[in-house]
Write an enzyme that holds these catalytic residues in place. Structure first.
Site, PDB file in Angstrom:
ATOM      1  N   ASP A 292      -1.323 -22.463  -7.737  1.00  0.00           N
ATOM      2  CA  ASP A 292      -1.459 -22.552  -9.523  1.00  0.00           C
ATOM      3  C   ASP A 292      -1.685 -21.194 -10.167  1.00  0.00           C
ATOM      4  O   ASP A 292      -1.304 -20.840 -11.374  1.00  0.00           O
ATOM      5  CB  ASP A 292      -2.430 -23.959  -9.774  1.00  0.00           C
ATOM      6  CG  ASP A 292      -1.750 -25.095  -9.530  1.00  0.00           C
ATOM      7  OD1 ASP A 292      -0.538 -25.001  -9.731  1.00  0.00           O
ATOM      8  OD2 ASP A 292      -2.785 -25.926  -9.355  1.00  0.00           O
TER       9      ASP A 292
ATOM     10  N   SER B 186      -9.761 -32.257  -4.346  1.00  0.00           N
ATOM     11  CA  SER B 186      -9.351 -31.517  -5.326  1.00  0.00           C
ATOM     12  C   SER B 186      -8.118 -32.362  -5.941  1.00  0.00           C
ATOM     13  O   SER B 186      -7.185 -32.558  -5.299  1.00  0.00           O
ATOM     14  CB  SER B 186      -9.060 -30.386  -4.924  1.00  0.00           C
ATOM     15  OG  SER B 186      -8.078 -29.641  -6.156  1.00  0.00           O
TER      16      SER B 186
HETATM   17  N1  ARG Z   1       0.171 -28.212  -3.899  1.00  0.00           N
HETATM   18  C1  ARG Z   1       0.547 -28.738  -4.957  1.00  0.00           C
HETATM   19  C2  ARG Z   1       1.151 -27.456  -5.678  1.00  0.00           C
HETATM   20  O1  ARG Z   1       1.095 -26.338  -5.250  1.00  0.00           O
HETATM   21  C3  ARG Z   1      -0.336 -29.407  -5.620  1.00  0.00           C
HETATM   22  C4  ARG Z   1      -1.515 -28.246  -5.959  1.00  0.00           C
HETATM   23  C5  ARG Z   1      -2.405 -29.631  -7.160  1.00  0.00           C
HETATM   24  N2  ARG Z   1      -3.731 -28.721  -7.355  1.00  0.00           N
HETATM   25  C6  ARG Z   1      -4.830 -29.393  -7.093  1.00  0.00           C
HETATM   26  N3  ARG Z   1      -5.998 -28.772  -7.558  1.00  0.00           N
HETATM   27  N4  ARG Z   1      -4.954 -30.416  -6.429  1.00  0.00           N
HETATM   28  O2  ARG Z   1       2.166 -27.702  -6.428  1.00  0.00           O
END
Ligand code: ARG
Length: 443
Positions: free
Chosen positions: A147, A199
């Site tokens: 992210d 998370s």
């Molecule tokens: N692994 C996924 C992606 O990179 C989900 C990330 C989601 N973030 C979280 N804080 N759970 O798109």
């Protein structure tokens, strides 16, 4: 990236004391969720960077207990302003439409839930920065995930003159306990109940769950990680049939009732979720080089993509379909890796959009205890020809033409094979190697 890295941010520790008390402060726009991390970010940006914080909360269809309460929390924590933006319509009509045109599934499985919302949120962050005259944008991502890349790459592509601050990546609060202690010291409400060990990030396209016991890939996901889908074993014993109609590639009706794409997504999250469909448990390759164990539930997304692919099977000419499959992977990688606003993604979108023009028709699906099966398809643009396909009466396929076709289709390889024989080559070189390969595998 270096242009916008922290080097251009105000020096940490520049406290209010060292600044003229009434000099106007510079502004930072923060992507705010209302959670502990981004709340600590507000205080951190004030204390460590001496900035005025303008928080932005994006509604992309995530679960929440009231966006006004989140806004109140941002203001109570010290933000000078907090804007709550309903991004759902744009998310669906621009982002989820493009994702559907590309049948986007990263590593053939994950429908890019979080990767799709980030660029849209960034667009709003940049807009707000321009409106309030901020030169900084901050996000609450860690330094280990995808992210941070998506936020920063998107912001850079939208306005390369803005500077980015990533407090969570930079602060030295190593454990959750330390973070909570810092929050308590600075008057930030800390969750009193045991915070979720996971998370989580969610929106209309699904829900991502990671961390906690899920970090052991051998551990079966506990039942309580899921909130959008029931356990398939507990799903109804009778199947649910649902038809999705598409117009130019976009869902436009559910069970023959005309509905917006947004309403269809919401309805299918419920219907498919009730049938236990849409769960994923996968090992995923992050851009930063780490394999991570990720669980998802994406009932509507996976149902709609399933139907959309089935309609393409019916309506797209073979070569277009085959080349599209390869480009879909590329589109998924591009978006997963934070390249939403890149020229490559723009070019791929143009290809995808062209293929959707005649994608009008209806797909019948059967949802049953965790499965979603295509059981019927129809379209005025169908390229399926009964007369060509049938082995029964009415066959119009010229079987006589097949012999000549095969002769020419295989001709170049036939010439090659003849030459190999003449040169005395072993025509089955693999057969002699199989034993060696097996021996290697068993050792
Ligand atoms: N692994 C996924 C992606 O990179 C989900 C990330 C989601 N973030 C979280 N804080 N759970 O798109």
């Amino acid at each position: 990236m270096s242009e916008t890295a922290l080097t251009t941010a105000p020096a940490a520790d520049a406290t209010a004391d060292s600044t003229a008390a009434d000099a106007p402060k510079e502004k930072v726009v923060l992507a705010y969720s209302g959670g502990l991390d981004t709340s600590v970010c507000i205080k951190w940006l004030i204390e460590e960077y001496n900035l005025d914080v303008v928080a932005v909360v994006g509604d992309v269809g995530q679960e929440h207990n009231g966006l006004e309460a989140i806004k109140a929390k941002a203001l109570a924590t010290g933000a000078v302003d907090c804007m709550v933006v309903d991004m759902r319509e744009t998310f669906v009509n621009e982002y989820l439409s493009a994702a559907l045109a590309a049948n986007a599934l990263y590593e053939n499985k994950y429908p890019l839930v979080s990767a799709l919302s980030r660029p849209l949120i960034c667009k709003h962050l940049v807009d707000v920065a321009h409106k309030v005259g901020a030169t900084y944008i901050a996000h609450g991502c860690t330094g280990k995930g995808n992210d941070q890349v998506r936020f920063e790459a998107s912001i850079l592509m939208l306005d390369p003159t803005l500077s980015i601050i990533a407090p969570v990546r930079d602060w030295d609060l190593t454990s959750r306990e330390e973070e909570m202690a810092w929050a308590a010291e600075h008057g930030i409400p800390v969750p009193t109940t045991q915070a979720s060990p996971y998370s989580i990030d969610d929106n209309l396209w699904g829900r991502a769950i990671e961390c906690g016991v899920l970090e052991n890939p051998w551990t079966e996901p506990p039942a309580d990680i899921y909130t959008m889908t029931v356990d398939p074993q507990a799903a109804p014993d009778e199947p649910t049939y649902v038809s999705i109609s598409f117009k130019a590639g976009i869902p436009c009706a559910l069970n023959d009732t005309p509905m917006s794409y947004l309403a269809i997504i919401e309805e299918l999250n419920t219907i498919a979720g009730q049938n236990g469909y849409g769960r994923l448990d996968m090992i995923e390759n992050r851009l930063v080089g780490v394999k991570s164990r990720e669980c998802y539930e994406c009932p509507a997304a996976l149902t709609i993509i399933n139907a959309h692919k089935a309609l393409e099977d019916l309506c797209l000419e073979r070569d277009v379909l085959h080349h599209k499959l390869a480009l879909e992977q590329l589109w998924g990688d591009c978006v997963y890796n934070g390249q939403w606003f890149s020229p490559l993604k723009e070019a791929l979108d143009a290809f995808m959009a062209h293929t959707q023009q005649c994608l009008t028709g209806t797909i019948m699906l059967k949802l049953y205890k965790g499965s979603c099966t295509v059981v019927g398809r129809k379209s005025d643009y169908s390229l399926y020809s009964f007369e060509l396909a049938t082995y029964g009466q009415g066959d119009e396929f010229d079987q006589g033409a097949a012999a000549g076709f095969i002769e020419l289709h295989a001709l170049s390889c036939k010439v090659w094979a003849k030459n190999r024989l003449e040169m005395g080559a072993d025509m089955h070189p693999l057969s002699s190697k199989v034993d060696t390969v097996c021996e290697f595998a068993t050792n």
